[in-house]
Design a protein around this motif. Structure first.
Motif, PDB file in Angstrom:
ATOM      1  N   LEU A 235      10.506  -2.386  -2.180  1.00 40.05           N
ATOM      2  CA  LEU A 235       8.974  -2.612  -2.064  1.00 40.05           C
ATOM      3  C   LEU A 235       8.442  -1.454  -3.051  1.00 40.05           C
ATOM      4  CD1 LEU A 235       6.293  -3.616  -1.118  1.00 40.05           C
ATOM      5  CD2 LEU A 235       6.375  -1.972   1.126  1.00 40.05           C
ATOM      6  N   ALA A 236       8.996  -0.230  -2.993  1.00 43.53           N
ATOM      7  CA  ALA A 236       8.531   1.038  -3.875  1.00 43.53           C
ATOM      8  C   ALA A 236       8.710   0.456  -5.281  1.00 43.53           C
ATOM      9  CB  ALA A 236       9.058   2.248  -3.609  1.00 43.53           C
ATOM     10  N   ARG A 237       9.788   0.131  -5.477  1.00 43.55           N
ATOM     11  CA  ARG A 237      10.387  -0.567  -6.992  1.00 43.55           C
ATOM     12  C   ARG A 237       9.302  -1.594  -7.303  1.00 43.55           C
ATOM     13  NH1 ARG A 237      15.531   0.182  -4.700  1.00 43.55           N
ATOM     14  NH2 ARG A 237      15.723  -2.214  -4.781  1.00 43.55           N
ATOM     15  N   TRP A 238       8.994  -2.631  -6.413  1.00 43.43           N
ATOM     16  CA  TRP A 238       8.110  -3.551  -6.889  1.00 43.43           C
ATOM     17  C   TRP A 238       6.808  -3.182  -6.963  1.00 43.43           C
ATOM     18  CZ3 TRP A 238       4.151  -5.961  -3.912  1.00 43.43           C
ATOM     19  CH2 TRP A 238       3.847  -6.992  -4.484  1.00 43.43           C
ATOM     20  N   ILE A 239       6.259  -2.381  -6.283  1.00 45.54           N
ATOM     21  CA  ILE A 239       4.830  -2.001  -6.489  1.00 45.54           C
ATOM     22  C   ILE A 239       4.667  -1.146  -7.868  1.00 45.54           C
ATOM     23  CG2 ILE A 239       3.156  -0.196  -5.586  1.00 45.54           C
ATOM     24  CD1 ILE A 239       3.872  -1.130  -2.640  1.00 45.54           C
ATOM     25  N   ARG A 240       5.671  -0.253  -8.271  1.00 46.51           N
ATOM     26  CA  ARG A 240       5.488   0.425  -9.213  1.00 46.51           C
ATOM     27  C   ARG A 240       5.551  -0.481 -10.766  1.00 46.51           C
ATOM     28  NH1 ARG A 240       9.032   4.242  -6.622  1.00 46.51           N
ATOM     29  NH2 ARG A 240       7.943   6.228  -5.811  1.00 46.51           N
ATOM     30  N   ALA A 241       6.573  -1.399 -10.490  1.00 50.52           N
ATOM     31  CA  ALA A 241       6.490  -2.197 -11.649  1.00 50.52           C
ATOM     32  C   ALA A 241       5.193  -2.958 -11.856  1.00 50.52           C
ATOM     33  CB  ALA A 241       7.801  -3.278 -11.345  1.00 50.52           C
ATOM     34  N   ALA A 242       4.880  -3.576 -10.855  1.00 54.36           N
ATOM     35  CA  ALA A 242       3.700  -4.466 -10.892  1.00 54.36           C
ATOM     36  C   ALA A 242       2.456  -3.348 -11.367  1.00 54.36           C
ATOM     37  CB  ALA A 242       3.339  -4.916  -9.617  1.00 54.36           C
ATOM     38  N   LEU A 243       2.386  -2.094 -11.052  1.00 53.00           N
ATOM     39  CA  LEU A 243       1.231  -1.584 -11.452  1.00 53.00           C
ATOM     40  C   LEU A 243       1.328  -0.878 -12.635  1.00 53.00           C
ATOM     41  CD1 LEU A 243       0.161  -0.146  -7.993  1.00 53.00           C
ATOM     42  CD2 LEU A 243      -0.889  -2.062  -9.281  1.00 53.00           C
ATOM     43  N   ALA A 244       2.672  -0.988 -13.322  1.00 54.34           N
ATOM     44  CA  ALA A 244       2.871  -0.018 -14.337  1.00 54.34           C
ATOM     45  C   ALA A 244       1.579  -0.338 -15.838  1.00 54.34           C
ATOM     46  CB  ALA A 244       4.282  -0.447 -15.131  1.00 54.34           C
ATOM     47  N   PRO A 245       1.158  -1.539 -15.738  1.00 53.92           N
ATOM     48  CA  PRO A 245       0.029  -1.585 -16.938  1.00 53.92           C
ATOM     49  C   PRO A 245      -1.282  -1.313 -16.551  1.00 53.92           C
ATOM     50  CG  PRO A 245       1.353  -3.729 -16.428  1.00 53.92           C
ATOM     51  CD  PRO A 245       1.368  -3.073 -15.286  1.00 53.92           C
ATOM     52  N   HIS A 246      -1.684  -0.767 -15.265  1.00 51.46           N
ATOM     53  CA  HIS A 246      -2.704  -0.425 -14.860  1.00 51.46           C
ATOM     54  C   HIS A 246      -3.023   1.127 -14.323  1.00 51.46           C
ATOM     55  CE1 HIS A 246      -3.851  -4.480 -13.875  1.00 51.46           C
ATOM     56  NE2 HIS A 246      -2.568  -4.820 -13.771  1.00 51.46           N
ATOM     57  N   ASP A 247      -4.029   1.425 -14.663  1.00 50.34           N
ATOM     58  CA  ASP A 247      -4.537   2.886 -14.348  1.00 50.34           C
ATOM     59  C   ASP A 247      -4.395   3.239 -13.029  1.00 50.34           C
ATOM     60  OD1 ASP A 247      -5.664   5.578 -14.177  1.00 50.34           O
ATOM     61  OD2 ASP A 247      -7.426   5.023 -14.718  1.00 50.34           O
ATOM     62  N   LEU A 254       0.158   9.125  -3.949  1.00 48.01           N
ATOM     63  CA  LEU A 254       0.679   8.266  -2.802  1.00 48.01           C
ATOM     64  C   LEU A 254       1.947   7.664  -3.668  1.00 48.01           C
ATOM     65  CD1 LEU A 254       0.401   6.445  -0.455  1.00 48.01           C
ATOM     66  CD2 LEU A 254      -1.024   4.948  -1.574  1.00 48.01           C
ATOM     67  N   LEU A 255       1.788   7.220  -4.807  1.00 48.97           N
ATOM     68  CA  LEU A 255       2.915   6.426  -5.464  1.00 48.97           C
ATOM     69  C   LEU A 255       4.299   7.611  -5.719  1.00 48.97           C
ATOM     70  CD1 LEU A 255       1.131   4.726  -8.282  1.00 48.97           C
ATOM     71  CD2 LEU A 255       2.640   3.617  -6.471  1.00 48.97           C
ATOM     72  N   ALA A 256       3.834   8.767  -5.818  1.00 49.63           N
ATOM     73  CA  ALA A 256       4.938   9.938  -5.914  1.00 49.63           C
ATOM     74  C   ALA A 256       5.420   9.819  -4.719  1.00 49.63           C
ATOM     75  CB  ALA A 256       4.324  11.240  -6.284  1.00 49.63           C
ATOM     76  N   GLY A 257       4.972   9.780  -3.613  1.00 48.01           N
ATOM     77  CA  GLY A 257       5.585  10.031  -2.234  1.00 48.01           C
ATOM     78  C   GLY A 257       5.894   8.690  -1.599  1.00 48.01           C
ATOM     79  N   LEU A 258       5.866   7.624  -2.386  1.00 44.88           N
ATOM     80  CA  LEU A 258       6.187   6.386  -1.680  1.00 44.88           C
ATOM     81  C   LEU A 258       7.482   6.392  -0.968  1.00 44.88           C
ATOM     82  CD1 LEU A 258       4.588   3.709  -1.041  1.00 44.88           C
ATOM     83  CD2 LEU A 258       5.193   2.762  -3.219  1.00 44.88           C
ATOM     84  N   ASP A 259       8.605   6.677  -1.820  1.00 43.99           N
ATOM     85  CA  ASP A 259       9.888   6.401  -1.220  1.00 43.99           C
ATOM     86  C   ASP A 259      10.096   7.059  -0.222  1.00 43.99           C
ATOM     87  OD1 ASP A 259      11.346   4.621  -3.532  1.00 43.99           O
ATOM     88  OD2 ASP A 259      10.180   6.459  -4.556  1.00 43.99           O
ATOM     89  N   ASP A 260       9.645   8.391  -0.062  1.00 45.21           N
ATOM     90  CA  ASP A 260       9.854   9.170   1.410  1.00 45.21           C
ATOM     91  C   ASP A 260       9.000   8.687   2.529  1.00 45.21           C
ATOM     92  OD1 ASP A 260      11.309  11.083  -0.192  1.00 45.21           O
ATOM     93  OD2 ASP A 260       9.723  12.460  -0.399  1.00 45.21           O
ATOM     94  N   ARG A 261       7.891   7.927   2.053  1.00 44.76           N
ATOM     95  CA  ARG A 261       7.005   7.429   3.128  1.00 44.76           C
ATOM     96  C   ARG A 261       7.574   6.136   3.684  1.00 44.76           C
ATOM     97  NH1 ARG A 261       1.173   7.083   4.583  1.00 44.76           N
ATOM     98  NH2 ARG A 261       0.991   8.650   2.931  1.00 44.76           N
ATOM     99  N   LEU A 262       8.187   5.134   2.810  1.00 43.44           N
ATOM    100  CA  LEU A 262       8.764   4.283   3.295  1.00 43.44           C
ATOM    101  C   LEU A 262      10.144   4.514   4.339  1.00 43.44           C
ATOM    102  CD1 LEU A 262       8.301   1.907   0.415  1.00 43.44           C
ATOM    103  CD2 LEU A 262       7.168   1.902   2.400  1.00 43.44           C
ATOM    104  N   ALA A 263      10.796   5.561   3.684  1.00 46.60           N
ATOM    105  CA  ALA A 263      11.940   5.921   4.437  1.00 46.60           C
ATOM    106  C   ALA A 263      11.555   6.287   6.052  1.00 46.60           C
ATOM    107  CB  ALA A 263      12.607   7.208   3.862  1.00 46.60           C
ATOM    108  N   GLU A 264      10.464   7.057   6.083  1.00 44.15           N
ATOM    109  CA  GLU A 264       9.990   7.442   7.434  1.00 44.15           C
ATOM    110  C   GLU A 264       9.546   6.135   8.229  1.00 44.15           C
ATOM    111  OE1 GLU A 264       7.017  10.675   7.968  1.00 44.15           O
ATOM    112  OE2 GLU A 264       7.153  11.082   5.943  1.00 44.15           O
TER     113      GLU A 264
END
Length: 392
Positions: A235-247, A254-264
């Protein structure tokens, strides 16, 4: 609020003919074209097929003055006004948005219904935009619906077929599909429940829990038929890839801590399952006795909390909290030792972040003239995600 509509006409070969005089229709939502078609017939005696939006005088729906491209057979007797329309081929154009596209899809649907002993006697176009085209097909043996969706929703028919086996009676019945995005659905009586109150939403949540509990045991089968797999780190990989063209500056933390959050979230112990992806009451249809959950194009495999968050997001805090408590109690009963409340708390900012990624992928997969449908959705969802993250 209404719409003012200009139809720029092309003939069956795609040759531009000019535009009809502008007229008003009551429904403000740009993708709803049944009244556009009906008014062209009433005013000018023309049977048109609306192909796509080509211009709008405002940046996003609803309302405004819109220009659609529409196909008509023969040359209309009504005077037409020259209008510039870009007919350049577009690689992201939907197949139903090309001249001849609606006719090809309707021919397929009529052939399938004939094979099923349900010949078509009347056809009515209901909706057309970048996410779907929908036609009503009536005959002596009842009503069917032709729905055609883009490639990124192509798995919807497979989801519906799985649901027919796993949870019969609470999803639409698939009569036929061609594997490319065309699907024929049997009619579901009732109305879409946009205005559903808390009690009805609670009942929807109970229905949906049964579906998700059943899907826990068949995740591998759902992956095999093409349902997007957004479990765990995917999910984190997919979100980052989809949002890459956007500001994404508003959600950078939130994005920086997304992997740790999803692990929790995973440590909360709830199983991955089938997620509807857009479980608001408007995607539930009811006649007062039977509820049917519709529009499974956003479905994916992932965490079940995303659906209860969507179902309750427009409610006041107390009402939403009560429905989430009931949802959590069901999961605790079925999965002893899990922590549904903590999972919901962790995923509250992720839910709008995921929706921002969904809209970003829409924009990446549709032609530019249709971007106004969704362009404002990405920043709006990112702002909501940032606001939820601040409340952690």
């Amino acid at each position: 609020m209404s719409r003012t509509v200009t139809l720029a006409l092309v003939d069956d070969a795609g040759v531009p003919l000019g535009a009809l005089p502008a007229y008003d229709v009551p429904a403000p939502w740009w993708q709803e074209v049944s009244s556009v078609v009906a008014e062209a017939r009433r005013r000018y005696g023309l049977d048109v097929a609306v192909l796509r939006l080509v211009a709008a005088d405002r940046p996003e729906p609803p309302g405004g003055h819109l220009t659609y491209l529409a196909q008509v057979s023969g040359r209309p007797s009504v005077p037409l006004t020259p209008v510039p329309v870009d007919l350049t081929p577009e690689p992201l154009r939907a197949p139903w948005a090309e001249p001849g596209g609606p006719a090809r899809s309707l021919a397929w649907a009529a052939e399938e219904l004939q094979r099923l002993g349900r010949p078509v006697t009347a056809v009515a176009q209901q909706r057309t935009w970048n996410l779907s085209a929908i036609w009503r097909l009536d005959g002596a043996h009842g009503t069917a619906w032709l729905k055609q969706v883009p490639v990124f929703f192509r798995h919807e028919a497979a989801v519906l077929r799985w649901l027919a086996r796993a949870a019969p009676g609470i999803t639409p019945i698939v009569l036929a599909d061609d594997g490319t995005g065309r699907v024929l659905l049997d009619h579901v009586p009732g109305e879409d429940r946009y205005e559903a109150g808390p009690d009805e939403r609670a009942a929807i949540a109970v229905d949906h829990h049964a579906i998700q509990l059943r899907a826990v045991d068949d995740v591998a089968g759902l992956v095999a038929v093409g349902v997007p797999d957004l479990r765990g780190p995917a999910l984190a990989r997919w979100i980052r890839a989809a949002l890459a063209p956007h500001d994404v500056s508003v959600v950078v933390d939130l994005l920086a801590g997304l992997d740790d959050r999803l692990a929790e979230v995973r440590r909360c112990g709830l199983p991955d399952t089938l997620v509807h992806g857009d479980l608001h009451p408007g995607n539930v249809r009811s006649d007062g006795t039977r509820r049917v959950i519709i529009d499974w194009g956003d479905a994916f495999l992932g965490h079940p909390a995303f659906d209860i968050l969507r179902l309750t997001e427009t409610l006041d805090a107390a009402t939403a909290g009560s429905l989430r408590e009931a949802w959590a109690a069901r999961w605790r009963a079925d999965v002893p030792g899990c922590d549904p409340e903590q999972a919901v708390a962790l995923l509250r900012p992720v839910a709008p972040l995921r929706m921002a990624a969904v809209y970003a992928l829409f924009l990446a997969g549709i032609e530019p003239s249709e971007h106004p449908y969704h362009a404002g959705d990405v920043p709006a969802c990112l702002e909501r995600a940032a606001a939820e993250a601040k409340q952690d």
